[in-house]
Write an enzyme that holds these catalytic residues in place. Sequence first.
Site, PDB file in Angstrom:
ATOM      1  N   ASP A  62      37.043  42.747  39.269  1.00  0.00           N
ATOM      2  CA  ASP A  62      35.812  41.974  39.397  1.00  0.00           C
ATOM      3  C   ASP A  62      35.751  40.691  38.589  1.00  0.00           C
ATOM      4  O   ASP A  62      34.663  40.134  38.397  1.00  0.00           O
ATOM      5  CB  ASP A  62      34.604  42.856  39.052  1.00  0.00           C
ATOM      6  CG  ASP A  62      34.281  43.827  40.175  1.00  0.00           C
ATOM      7  OD1 ASP A  62      34.224  43.383  41.328  1.00  0.00           O
ATOM      8  OD2 ASP A  62      34.075  45.015  39.880  1.00  0.00           O
TER       9      ASP A  62
ATOM     10  N   ASP B  11      33.753  45.732  48.224  1.00  0.00           N
ATOM     11  CA  ASP B  11      33.208  44.758  47.276  1.00  0.00           C
ATOM     12  C   ASP B  11      34.232  43.685  46.889  1.00  0.00           C
ATOM     13  O   ASP B  11      33.866  42.561  46.521  1.00  0.00           O
ATOM     14  CB  ASP B  11      32.766  45.448  45.977  1.00  0.00           C
ATOM     15  CG  ASP B  11      32.118  46.793  46.153  1.00  0.00           C
ATOM     16  OD1 ASP B  11      32.541  47.555  47.039  1.00  0.00           O
ATOM     17  OD2 ASP B  11      31.207  47.119  45.368  1.00  0.00           O
TER      18      ASP B  11
END
Length: 417
Positions: A112, A181
């Site tokens: 991320d 994601d």
Amino acid sequence: MFKNSLIVSFVAFAAALSSCGSKQDFVKNDFDVAEKQYEIMLNQSTDLTSFPRTTNPDGSVKGTDIWDWTQGFFPGGLWYIYEYSQDPKWKAAAEKWTEALEEAKFLTQHHDVGFVMYCSYGNAVRLEKDTAKINKYNKILIQSAESALTRYYDNVGLIKSWNDKMSWDGKTLWKYPVIIDNMMNLELLFYVSKLTGDPKYKNVAISHADKTMKNHFRADYSTYHVVDYDVKTGEVLHQQTNQGYSDNSTWSRGQGWAIYGYTLMYRETKDPKYLEHAKKVADFFINHPNLPEDKIPYWDFNVEQEGYTPDWDYKGQNKLNYIPRDASAASLAASAMLELSTYAGEEGKKYFGAAEHILKSLSGKEYLAEPGTNSGFILKHSVGSFPHNSEIDVPLIYADYYFLEALLRYNKLKENK
């Protein structure tokens, strides 16, 4: 996020909108609320090592450190408020909180780093006027992209999301899990390719998007949350969920990530396959028979429906007499569909209309916080991970971030038509 490269497309599309008017009253009201709420947040959150994420049970702000995945959203939201208001106090706050993230450029423990650094430093580069600061921020973004590439294996062709993780069935160990994601981390890679002239970052993004398109979607364009790959061969081993209701259900925020991810892939490559895919994924979202009338989805589209059986103890864990909505999925999808509307020709009106509906719902009293409440967060009623019994029906910082982004995009479209 709303990039300068989008302005031409947004202006062109705006002329095709059938309705008319200048700055929308609900947008102004929402930013007024945002300013009041984030004043509270700034007064509460003075520790620059603790980034607002959600609320504690006692109503206080719960923060996180620089090694999480959500810490870029608060500085990013401050940049968006500055973009709308042009008030230098918001720029000062945004700079302070953005620069507090610098060490996260070395984040390699999970995928991320793109979320963290591009929502913060990406917006900083876009809105900053000081050349020295821009150069400094760009160097940080280059290192961030290098960190992202440490999780890319050529033989698999995707960025590995997490390290080894056990699935909810208690027997499947994911060795190379990739979650939907992860599409949101690709924007950083395109930016750094353009910045450096080195195509390696862009090439990784394209490989990741192509293999995700092949393996993360069902025939109806709904998404699997997790796809696990063989580390040596790249073969698909498992298609399951971590935050959704069941392996074959559609986690609503995951569907939002997919709409956003393939829309940005079209923006960056102009490859029509990405546009077609984004439209079909968006169509699944807006046409789903279990989408409520206000278009704010339940946390999963298939909760308690026949044919969907969770591997985790839903009945034992669930203490609610209702199925929570997820405002974070709604705000994310709205932002994505506003951009998608500018690329989709006549179909664009459908995506614009759906996004407008979502924004007006989120702007109502059911979801928009009364100033002085909600611990300073803007939106109510989001869900982090129901299976983990974590952040259920609470405010979440990324719901705020994509809500502000969507409002800016909406306002730009309306003002430039």
